[in-house]
Write a protein that holds these residues in place. Sequence first.
Motif, PDB file in Angstrom:
ATOM      1  N   ARG A   1      25.272   6.394  35.400  1.00  0.00           N
ATOM      2  CA  ARG A   1      24.827   7.669  34.826  1.00  0.00           C
ATOM      3  C   ARG A   1      25.263   7.765  33.368  1.00  0.00           C
ATOM      4  O   ARG A   1      26.332   7.287  32.991  1.00  0.00           O
ATOM      5  N   ASP A   2      24.452   8.456  32.562  1.00  0.00           N
ATOM      6  CA  ASP A   2      24.761   8.574  31.132  1.00  0.00           C
ATOM      7  C   ASP A   2      26.136   9.174  30.882  1.00  0.00           C
ATOM      8  O   ASP A   2      26.889   8.703  30.033  1.00  0.00           O
ATOM      9  N   GLU A   3      26.486  10.214  31.639  1.00  0.00           N
ATOM     10  CA  GLU A   3      27.771  10.875  31.382  1.00  0.00           C
ATOM     11  C   GLU A   3      28.934   9.918  31.667  1.00  0.00           C
ATOM     12  O   GLU A   3      29.989  10.010  31.032  1.00  0.00           O
TER      13      GLU A   3
ATOM     14  N   LEU B   1      28.717   6.552  31.266  1.00  0.00           N
ATOM     15  CA  LEU B   1      28.746   5.592  30.153  1.00  0.00           C
ATOM     16  C   LEU B   1      29.425   6.211  28.933  1.00  0.00           C
ATOM     17  O   LEU B   1      30.134   5.532  28.190  1.00  0.00           O
ATOM     18  N   GLU B   2      29.215   7.511  28.765  1.00  0.00           N
ATOM     19  CA  GLU B   2      29.886   8.207  27.657  1.00  0.00           C
ATOM     20  C   GLU B   2      31.408   8.184  27.860  1.00  0.00           C
ATOM     21  O   GLU B   2      32.172   7.991  26.907  1.00  0.00           O
TER      22      GLU B   2
ATOM     23  N   GLU C   1      19.320   5.485  20.424  1.00  0.00           N
ATOM     24  CA  GLU C   1      19.000   6.899  20.618  1.00  0.00           C
ATOM     25  C   GLU C   1      20.179   7.711  21.105  1.00  0.00           C
ATOM     26  O   GLU C   1      20.314   8.884  20.747  1.00  0.00           O
TER      27      GLU C   1
ATOM     28  N   ALA D   1      25.001   6.605  25.397  1.00  0.00           N
ATOM     29  CA  ALA D   1      24.904   5.746  26.586  1.00  0.00           C
ATOM     30  C   ALA D   1      24.192   4.437  26.253  1.00  0.00           C
ATOM     31  O   ALA D   1      24.564   3.364  26.731  1.00  0.00           O
ATOM     32  N   GLU D   2      23.186   4.526  25.408  1.00  0.00           N
ATOM     33  CA  GLU D   2      22.455   3.311  25.044  1.00  0.00           C
ATOM     34  C   GLU D   2      23.361   2.326  24.298  1.00  0.00           C
ATOM     35  O   GLU D   2      23.263   1.114  24.485  1.00  0.00           O
TER      36      GLU D   2
ATOM     37  N   ALA E   1      25.297   0.625  26.981  1.00  0.00           N
ATOM     38  CA  ALA E   1      24.503  -0.185  27.908  1.00  0.00           C
ATOM     39  C   ALA E   1      24.206  -1.575  27.338  1.00  0.00           C
ATOM     40  O   ALA E   1      24.209  -2.563  28.062  1.00  0.00           O
TER      41      ALA E   1
ATOM     42  N   TRP F   1      14.837   6.227  25.592  1.00  0.00           N
ATOM     43  CA  TRP F   1      16.015   6.122  26.434  1.00  0.00           C
ATOM     44  C   TRP F   1      15.859   7.026  27.653  1.00  0.00           C
ATOM     45  O   TRP F   1      15.463   8.178  27.544  1.00  0.00           O
TER      46      TRP F   1
ATOM     47  N   ARG G   1      17.575   9.066  30.475  1.00  0.00           N
ATOM     48  CA  ARG G   1      18.859   9.674  30.837  1.00  0.00           C
ATOM     49  C   ARG G   1      19.065   9.593  32.340  1.00  0.00           C
ATOM     50  O   ARG G   1      18.358  10.220  33.119  1.00  0.00           O
ATOM     51  N   ASN G   2      20.042   8.817  32.736  1.00  0.00           N
ATOM     52  CA  ASN G   2      20.276   8.537  34.147  1.00  0.00           C
ATOM     53  C   ASN G   2      21.211   9.594  34.743  1.00  0.00           C
ATOM     54  O   ASN G   2      22.361   9.722  34.315  1.00  0.00           O
TER      55      ASN G   2
ATOM     56  N   PRO H   1      21.514   0.673  33.549  1.00  0.00           N
ATOM     57  CA  PRO H   1      21.118   0.755  32.138  1.00  0.00           C
ATOM     58  C   PRO H   1      21.497  -0.477  31.322  1.00  0.00           C
ATOM     59  O   PRO H   1      21.109  -0.573  30.160  1.00  0.00           O
ATOM     60  N   TYR H   2      22.245  -1.417  31.924  1.00  0.00           N
ATOM     61  CA  TYR H   2      22.941  -2.417  31.121  1.00  0.00           C
ATOM     62  C   TYR H   2      22.079  -3.612  30.703  1.00  0.00           C
ATOM     63  O   TYR H   2      21.188  -4.031  31.407  1.00  0.00           O
TER      64      TYR H   2
END
Lengths: 385, 385
Positions: A309-311, A313-314, A349, A352-353, A356, B54, B56-57, B288-289
């Motif tokens: 999940r993005d959060e 990865l953050e 963007e 998270a990207e 990743a 992108w 958002r997961n 996402p990786y």
Amino acid sequence: MGGPAADILIRDGRFAEGPAPANAALVDGGGLLMLPGLVEAHTHLDKNLIGMPWYRNEIGPRRIDRIEADRREKKRLGIDPRRQSERQARQTLALGVTAIRSHVDVDTEIGVANIEGVLGTREALAGLVDIQIVAFPQSGMLIRPGTLELMEESLRLGADVVGGIDPASIDRDPVAHLDAIFGLAEKHAKPLDIHLHEPGELGAFTLELIIERTRALGLQSRVLVSHAYCLGMEATAADALIAQLAELRIAVMTAGPPGRPAPAVKKLHEAGVVICGGSDGPRGTWEPYGTGDMLMRATMIGQRNGFGRDEDLELALETCTTLGAKAIGLDAYGLSVGCRADCVLVDVETVAEAVAAPPVRKLVMSHGRVVARDGALVDELSGGV
Amino acid sequence: MGGPAADILIRDGRFAEGPAPANAALVDGGGLLMLPGLVEAHTHLDKNLIGMPWYRNEIGPRRIDRIEADRREKKRLGIDPRRQSERQARQTLALGVTAIRSHVDVDTEIGVANIEGVLGTREALAGLVDIQIVAFPQSGMLIRPGTLELMEESLRLGADVVGGIDPASIDRDPVAHLDAIFGLAEKHAKPLDIHLHEPGELGAFTLELIIERTRALGLQSRVLVSHAYCLGMEATAADALIAQLAELRIAVMTAGPPGRPAPAVKKLHEAGVVICGGSDGPRGTWEPYGTGDMLMRATMIGQRNGFGRDEDLELALETCTTLGAKAIGLDAYGLSVGCRADCVLVDVETVAEAVAAPPVRKLVMSHGRVVARDGALVDELSGGV
């Protein structure tokens, strides 16, 4: 850090407020995503092999095989701590690492030579990379008499932090080891950073001893435990330890080791433990992997923790930025007004990207100065050692 | 593959012997290290998000959450299998991947559209990237009536391999699932490639059922089990399975998953099991990786397996080169005379160094043609979709 596009004013090397003066120099950020400078919370600047011939690794599987090979090869290969530490710090600065905590070997063969080498690099790169030095008894401390005295000498020379390593499994006497290093820390008013590879119940016991001493001496926020594989043990046993780490503000460093038990980043974070990331050092006799890139380390930490999940990865990136800064006690760190203007621009963007699939560092700034573009140091800083 | 420098003759797209003809075109290899073309033994070409905004997961943690999100988002985001599969194949060709086995979704909502899309890409990239297509019942097969017929239609259209997925935990009937896909493979004389995420004893049971059917039908060398997390269980239980995999020449694919039980690469290799590497696909809704770089995958496999010695790093690379080729049944693969001239040049001293910190691909050749330099496709191939 992934916020909306904005013009940013920098004054005297710090993020500032208000309108830009008419004569302000402009740096085009190209609308790219800005991250704060990356924080390397755990490496070994003094013994990488960057720029040296490839080292064919034929070392045995035990930790002691590695420690012995490390001591032997350091001499045989002529690993110059001054030169190699600057090489690594420059290589990672080009990748956006603006602050480093480095463990530096102290033992009865090399004495404090490695400390002096890294001190030299710290001076040479002042204003570019902030380097903290941990006096680190890699080969054992009590089992090699004279080491504790060399650690004390290291502190006098300018080391910032008292190190330790596997009080039970290497030094064979956890109480005596911890009493010695906590004593040194107290005497010199320095923080502690202890390598703890001991697994499972043994590591948990040693961690309890660390917790007891932190509490007794009132060293809240002054202790960091590196690796802490024992926290990867089954949940019920780890939970009580985690609660005490949070209470005493003992930080934890993880390299996100694939294939090993390891602290669960999200669980520790949610419990209030400061958990940070470290590369543990690129290209050495211990481990051949990597370049010291802390954005790639965030990726590894994310993958090791099953983050999708993005959060999450953050959060992985935070272990290599804000949480790293907190763990090693950096002040004026971040993208807020008043903070040191250390930052990294990347053409993606979202945050998270960037985690990743780590992109090229389009621009790196340290203390308000552009130090690297497209992954390489700018001309006036290139060359090096 | 790390041997001494040599001039290499290529004739009709294959490595050849003898002196070069006077009019031979010269390609300067610069004395760099040559690796064979990288082999991607397991990806999902039809559903990456390369070049798309992108994603958002925010997907839940269970496998079924991911499968459902996958089916939903495929439609909502308009993931075009034709376009996305070409994007991924081009991106990884620039990184040296010259052969790909891709699982391609077949289900009752999309029918065979994804198979047709990837078939289109295979045709468009013929002579550049060799693509094998696995008809893959991602959303389940028995639990979604009509899927088995669509898989059969996929084989008629040109799919090369019969896929399967978690016969017990997803399809709820391991015997019926395996009987159906082994039946399809037998009827169409196709090999099998089965996703097996089922952990521990459940996965071991399913693997026993796969072994029984492989033996009964005489399908030696025709079956690959992907992921096989169950082989990461404690040694005594895994050993009996491993011996049978070797005996029946059932190959195993691993992505080197950090933080999960996984097949032990060296142990399986030494037991005679062909074990290969796969990226499982870059940038998607599942995960996402990554970029699909198979040299970086070799790094991950090495790190996941605790490899530090050079000979072990070389084995990690083999999982993404020679062993990958063997696992998916490529012929004329390698750097020997008569093999297809697929290769990658990198500026490092040793094979282990290429795995330890994946370098820029200075040159990629496919079928004797220079297709990429410095990590980007050559001008006449750039552009794309």
